[in-house]
Enzyme design. Structure first.
Site, PDB file in Angstrom:
ATOM      1  N   GLN A  17       0.619  -1.268   0.295  1.00 63.47           N
ATOM      2  CA  GLN A  17      -0.155  -0.118  -0.239  1.00 63.47           C
ATOM      3  C   GLN A  17       0.843   1.203   0.123  1.00 63.47           C
ATOM      4  OE1 GLN A  17      -3.252   2.268   2.263  1.00 63.47           O
ATOM      5  NE2 GLN A  17      -2.887   0.150   2.668  1.00 63.47           N
ATOM      6  N   GLU A 140       1.275  -1.975   8.836  1.00 68.99           N
ATOM      7  CA  GLU A 140       0.981  -0.686   8.801  1.00 68.99           C
ATOM      8  C   GLU A 140       0.386  -0.304  10.052  1.00 68.99           C
ATOM      9  OE1 GLU A 140      -1.491   1.758   7.019  1.00 68.99           O
ATOM     10  OE2 GLU A 140      -1.845   2.548   9.234  1.00 68.99           O
ATOM     11  N   ASP A 169       0.559   3.531   6.201  1.00 74.35           N
ATOM     12  CA  ASP A 169       1.353   2.952   4.614  1.00 74.35           C
ATOM     13  C   ASP A 169       0.558   4.458   3.761  1.00 74.35           C
ATOM     14  OD1 ASP A 169       1.629   0.107   4.897  1.00 74.35           O
ATOM     15  OD2 ASP A 169      -0.761  -0.297   4.674  1.00 74.35           O
ATOM     16  N   GLY A 248      -7.333  20.244  19.915  1.00 73.01           N
ATOM     17  CA  GLY A 248      -6.923  21.138  19.323  1.00 73.01           C
ATOM     18  C   GLY A 248      -7.192  22.203  20.062  1.00 73.01           C
ATOM     19  N   GLY A 249      -7.650  21.751  21.856  1.00 76.67           N
ATOM     20  CA  GLY A 249      -8.224  22.894  22.843  1.00 76.67           C
ATOM     21  C   GLY A 249      -9.832  23.231  22.680  1.00 76.67           C
TER      22      GLY A 249
END
Ligand code: CAO
Length: 416
Positions: A17, A140, A169, A248-249
């Site tokens: 992949q 993977e 991958d 992200g907060g």
């Protein structure tokens, strides 16, 4: 329509992949991608998880569209000779063999550079060159563990967890594509090729950047205020698994909608973005929360964020995930339904944009694949079927100057 990468010839020595995802992307954008495969068997994914007997598996067809297939035994002297010719007239060679395989075949970077100093040689490996694990073969999930994704994914009371997204991958393949395009631009300036190497561990870690941010914050202050462990739980000295918390907060969570008892995907993701608090209260019919000191600020909300999520779930109880999002979007609240693969496959918007495409295939009939996620104003990448094993062997050999008799002879010694 002329495609930007038209005229760029790529030897695609990739399999499974990570490598194929990279070369497929370059093929969509116009590169002439020649997949070199072992005669008789080819890329192992042709046979992996087959759903139709005797037809290439979807694993292969979905990662190798728009390419040509040349069968070539590159361990035989006759095969090596063909490969050398191809190298002399190609722009890029991409490979993701196990460590050392290309060297053992006789095509070290030095040899390739000698054969064609303008060629870019691009490699995917599990770990970067010189890393203490650089001898390891990697798939993977191994990469997700080595790159920090597994230790930070899942719930705090469960084991490290693998994501379904191919962070090791396809993500590494996308990094490699950026490296190849950069090296091609560099070659325009210097006239020289170069080696481009991307490791799966590094590519996963690059996507886990915010977790390295959190490690440093944790070491400085001892807690991470946007994680569910705060303020009631304990923190150790490593970034914990945060379940479905927003990274992200902005606090967020996966919330139950109407029908969750029987439908495992009747959920939405709901984000409590700081400045959207007032619209959220209005959408939920809770105007009294707007000025309430216990709810007014993100700091005040955090100690009872799960109680807030429970209240939102009560509001969601009589709404499907689609109905809920249709209401919340009017209030500018960042949210989305949790979509299943079935829903995505049939999504009219994704079909219209070319993100989900139906591709006719000689042996399979048509199949669905994910088209280019990158959209251009002057080009619409068309997805064409993956090649059958060796479908273009004669064409590629003829292009290299081999006669019908030469090709017959190569077949006789099983070099192609
Ligand atoms: N003709 C003759 N020989 C060929 C050939 C061809 N056309 N194509 C490949 N081979 C040979 C290679 O030369 C190699 O031979 P040696 O080991 O004898 O030198 C052999 O086939 C096997 O190569 P491999 O090590 O790449 O294959 P594997 O199945 O054992 O390992 C994988 C697969 C993916 C673990 C390994 O290739 C790897 O670690 N790659 C780098 C990381 C990577 O890309 N992983 C992602 C894969 S997607 O999940």
């Amino acid at each position: 329509m002329t495609k930007p990468l038209e005229g760029i010839k790529i030897i695609d020595f990739t399999h499974v992949q990570a490598g194929p995802a990279c070369t497929q992307l370059l093929a969509w954008f116009g590169a002439d991608v020649i997949k070199v495969e072992r005669p008789g068997s080819g890329d192992v994914t042709r046979n992996q998880l087959r759903d139709i007997p005797d037809a290439d598996a979807l694993y292969f067809t979905m990662l190798n569209s728009n390419k040509k297939s040349l069968t070539l035994d590159t361990k035989k002297p006759e095969g090596k000779e063909v490969l050398e010719k191809l190298i002399r007239e190609s722009d890029v060679l991409v490979e993701n063999f196990g460590p050392g395989a290309l060297d053992r075949m006789g095509f070290s970077w030095e040899r390739l550079n000698e054969l064609n100093p303008k060629m870019i040689v691009a490699s995917v490996k599990g770990f970067s060159d010189g890393h203490h694990y650089d001898d390891l073969k990697v798939y993977e999930n191994v990469a997700q563990c080595a790159g920090g994704a597994a230790s930070t994914t899942g719930f705090w009371d469960g084991p490290p967890t693998i994501s379904a997204a191919a962070l090791g991958d396809s993500n590494t393949g996308m990094h490699l594509a950026i490296g190849i395009l950069t090296a091609l631009l560099g070659r325009d300036k210097t006239g020289k090729g170069q080696k481009v190497a991307v490791s799966m561990q590094d590519s996963v870690l690059n996507l886990c950047r915010v977790k390295l941010r959190d490690q440093q914050r944790l070491e400085r202050v001892g807690y991470l205020e946007e994680y569910p462990q705060y303020p009631h739980g304990e923190f150790s000295d490593v970034v914990p698994r945060g379940g479905n918390a927003g990274g992200g907060g902005q606090p967020g969570w996966v919330l139950k909608c109407k029908g969750w008892e029987t439908d495992p995907n009747a959920y939405i993701y709901f984000t409590i973005q700081g400045h959207a608090w007032e619209p959220i209260c209005n959408a939920l019919g809770k105007p009294e929360w707007i000025a309430d000191p216990a709810y007014k600020t993100a700091e005040a909300r955090q100690p009872h964020i799960f109680e807030i999520f429970k209240t939102i779930e009560a509001w969601l109880a009589d709404k499907t995930k689609f109905e809920a999002v249709d209401i919340l979007r009017k209030f500018d609240i960042p949210c989305a339904p949790v979509l299943t693969m079935k829903e995505l496959a049939n999504d009219p918007s994704l079909r219209a944009s070319g993100t989900i495409v139906e591709v006719p295939h000689k042996k399979r009939g048509s199949y669905l694949t994910v088209g280019s996620p990158i959209k251009f104003s002057d080009m619409k990448p068309e997805v064409t079927a993956s090649p059958l094993l060796g479908e273009h062997t004669d064409e590629v050999l003829a292009g290299l100057g081999y006669s019908q008799q030469d090709i017959f002879n190569l077949r006789e010694v099983k070099a192609v």
